[in-house]
Design an enzyme around this catalytic site. Structure first.
Site, short mmCIF file in Angstrom:
data_model
loop_
_atom_site.label_atom_id
_atom_site.label_comp_id
_atom_site.label_asym_id
_atom_site.label_seq_id
_atom_site.Cartn_x
_atom_site.Cartn_y
_atom_site.Cartn_z
N LYS A 23 -3.87 -10.94 -6.69
CA LYS A 23 -5.20 -11.24 -6.15
C LYS A 23 -6.26 -10.31 -6.73
O LYS A 23 -5.95 -9.19 -7.14
CB LYS A 23 -5.20 -11.17 -4.62
CG LYS A 23 -5.19 -9.79 -4.03
CD LYS A 23 -5.68 -9.78 -2.57
CE LYS A 23 -5.87 -8.34 -2.13
NZ LYS A 23 -6.62 -8.12 -0.94
N LYS B 51 -10.44 -4.93 -5.14
CA LYS B 51 -11.41 -3.89 -5.48
C LYS B 51 -10.73 -2.61 -5.92
O LYS B 51 -11.34 -1.75 -6.54
CB LYS B 51 -12.31 -3.63 -4.28
CG LYS B 51 -11.58 -3.24 -3.00
CD LYS B 51 -12.58 -3.16 -1.85
CE LYS B 51 -11.86 -3.20 -0.52
NZ LYS B 51 -12.73 -3.59 0.56
N LYS C 41 0.83 -1.22 0.00
CA LYS C 41 0.00 0.00 0.00
C LYS C 41 0.86 1.25 0.00
O LYS C 41 0.48 2.27 -0.59
CB LYS C 41 -0.97 -0.01 1.18
CG LYS C 41 -1.99 -1.13 1.07
CD LYS C 41 -3.38 -0.75 1.52
CE LYS C 41 -4.36 -1.77 0.96
NZ LYS C 41 -5.68 -1.73 1.54
P1 ATP Z 1 -7.90 -3.94 -1.20
O1 ATP Z 1 -7.80 -4.94 -2.28
O2 ATP Z 1 -8.45 -2.62 -1.60
O3 ATP Z 1 -6.66 -3.86 -0.39
P2 ATP Z 1 -9.48 -5.94 -0.01
O4 ATP Z 1 -10.27 -6.36 -1.19
O5 ATP Z 1 -8.37 -6.79 0.49
O6 ATP Z 1 -8.97 -4.46 -0.18
P3 ATP Z 1 -10.55 -5.86 2.64
O7 ATP Z 1 -11.63 -5.11 3.28
O8 ATP Z 1 -9.21 -5.41 3.04
O9 ATP Z 1 -10.59 -5.76 1.10
O10 ATP Z 1 -10.74 -7.43 2.85
C1 ATP Z 1 -11.91 -8.03 3.33
C2 ATP Z 1 -11.80 -9.53 3.38
O11 ATP Z 1 -11.78 -10.08 2.07
C3 ATP Z 1 -10.53 -10.08 4.05
O12 ATP Z 1 -10.86 -11.20 4.82
C4 ATP Z 1 -9.65 -10.46 2.91
O13 ATP Z 1 -8.74 -11.48 3.26
C5 ATP Z 1 -10.68 -10.97 1.92
N1 ATP Z 1 -10.21 -10.87 0.55
C6 ATP Z 1 -9.86 -9.75 -0.12
N2 ATP Z 1 -9.49 -10.03 -1.38
C7 ATP Z 1 -9.62 -11.37 -1.54
C8 ATP Z 1 -9.39 -12.26 -2.62
N3 ATP Z 1 -8.98 -11.84 -3.78
N4 ATP Z 1 -9.62 -13.58 -2.42
C9 ATP Z 1 -10.06 -14.04 -1.23
N5 ATP Z 1 -10.30 -13.24 -0.17
C10 ATP Z 1 -10.08 -11.92 -0.30
#
Ligand code: ATP
Ligand code: LTN
Length: 343
Positions: free
Chosen positions: A207, A210, A125
């Site tokens: 991964k 969003k 980040k």
């Molecule tokens: P960003 O990608 O903007 O950093 P994020 O998508 O990781 O954000 P968070 O709110 O930080 O969103 O994560 C929420 C939950 O979703 C966490 O438990 C995280 O591990 C899970 N998660 C996020 N992305 C994935 C993914 N691609 N596959 C599986 N689980 C995910």
């Protein structure tokens, strides 16, 4: 992972405590759903569950206040639409329980700058938001540890990307317990076998996120059926045509995992189902499976969003329940560190 849970508290029904949260930072993807929310729904039946909307975490990157306000209600409505039952679980907004920030301060005094500086998410980040490497971004995992440790949490269901943060929460709990005597439960991560890391539809090495600049890389929980079909159609695949879950086929393996999570079948069963089928047909059936799950959720979410009074009531009751428990733990921590009690 070894568990040191002498401090573990079970509720009257003898259930262990589960805690998890998502940032209201914008679009919620099917990665968030499969990695986190989907598992919460089943687990809430067996655990004393607490689901938080972590808005203090969300402002570690720049976010318009109006957008944050909107995202918060949308995420709450999504939690409920996906099947989180506020009568069964505690659902609340992090900023409604001040103990989260207060315990984070105490935990800061047992967290080392060196270990926070080495956190993968922080490094990623910091690179991505080079113009805003604020202290909150670095302190993010300590606040997350505070969320978890406040409630004597046993289990934390998250995606694989959060494993390192969970390790830190465990380390901080143990370090505090060693310095000040037994106080915190040492939590365990719950990482799903399938879908713990849903990958980008455009690059299976990263991964699904969003915050990806390319909208075709992710499927949002609010994408329409047309958009879902189009994004799967454009998903990158290899030139070979077999639908197999193999290391050398990361794109197809990712799509098979998504199919497994949404279609309610194992990856093996999915491989069998698509044995003699081409990529085009596979992608179309994959889209059908995802749409079949998302459409009812989207309808429910819309309906919930039109009833703000109900959403506010859920937050109010959630905050009351969470606050009561959090304050009890915070008082204990204050006593342990030697703060004179308020009379
Ligand atoms: P960003 O990608 O903007 O950093 P994020 O998508 O990781 O954000 P968070 O709110 O930080 O969103 O994560 C929420 C939950 O979703 C966490 O438990 C995280 O591990 C899970 N998660 C996020 N992305 C994935 C993914 N691609 N596959 C599986 N689980 C995910
Ligand atoms: N960092 C987490 C969100 C989060 C969380 C938590 C998850 C904040 N506090 C406590 C589980 C438990 C993420 O998923 N990015």
């Amino acid at each position: 992972m070894a568990t040191v849970n002498e401090n573990s508290e079970r509720d009257t029904a003898g259930k262990k405590v589960l805690f998890s949260g998502i940032q209201p930072s914008g679009i919620i993807t099917i990665g968030n759903y499969v990695g986190a929310i989907k598992n919460w729904i089943n687990l809430q039946l067996d655990y004393d569950s607490i689901f938080c909307i972590v808005n203090l975490h969300a402002i570690t990157v720049k976010l318009e206040p109006a957008a944050l306000r909107l995202n918060t209600l949308e995420l709450l409505a999504l939690y409920l639409a996906c099947g989180i039952d506020p009568n069964l679980s505690t659902v609340f907004l992090q900023s409604h329980v001040s103990a989260h920030a207060e315990l984070a301060w105490i935990l800061n005094t047992v967290a080392y700058v060196g270990e926070l500086n080495r956190m993968t998410q922080y490094k990623d980040k910091a690179k991505k938001h080079a113009d805003n490497i604020n202290m909150g971004l670095m302190d993010y995992p300590v606040l997350m540890a505070s969320d978890i440790l406040l409630y004597k949490t046993d289990l934390v269901p998250v995606g694989a990307d959060q494993k390192q943060h969970l390790e830190l929460a465990r380390d901080l709990a143990l370090r505090f317990n060693t310095r000040y005597s037994d106080t915190f439960v040492v939590p365990n991560a719950y990482i799903p076998k399938v879908g713990a890391k849903v990958m980008s539809l455009q690059d299976a090495k990263i991964k699904m996120s969003k915050s990806d600049e390319n909208e075709n890389a992710y499927i949002s929980m609010t994408d329409s059926p047309d958009v879902i079909r189009r994004k799967f159609k454009r998903a990158v695949t290899d030139s070979d045509s077999s639908i197999r879950f193999l290391k050398e086929k990361p794109e197809i393996s990712n799509l098979l995992s998504i199919y497994s999570a949404f279609g309610g079948v194992t990856v093996k069963e999915a491989e069998h189902e698509f044995e003699d089928i081409g990529y085009g047909e596979f992608k179309s059936r994959l889209a059908d499976a995802v749409i079949a799950v998302l459409e009812p959720i989207q309808n429910k979410q819309k309906q919930l969003l039109s009833d703000k009074a109900y959403l506010n009531q859920v937050l109010k009751e959630g905050a009351q329940k969470a606050n009561y428990r959090a304050q009890k733990m915070l008082s204990k921590v204050y006593r342990k560190v030697g703060f004179v009690q308020k009379s």
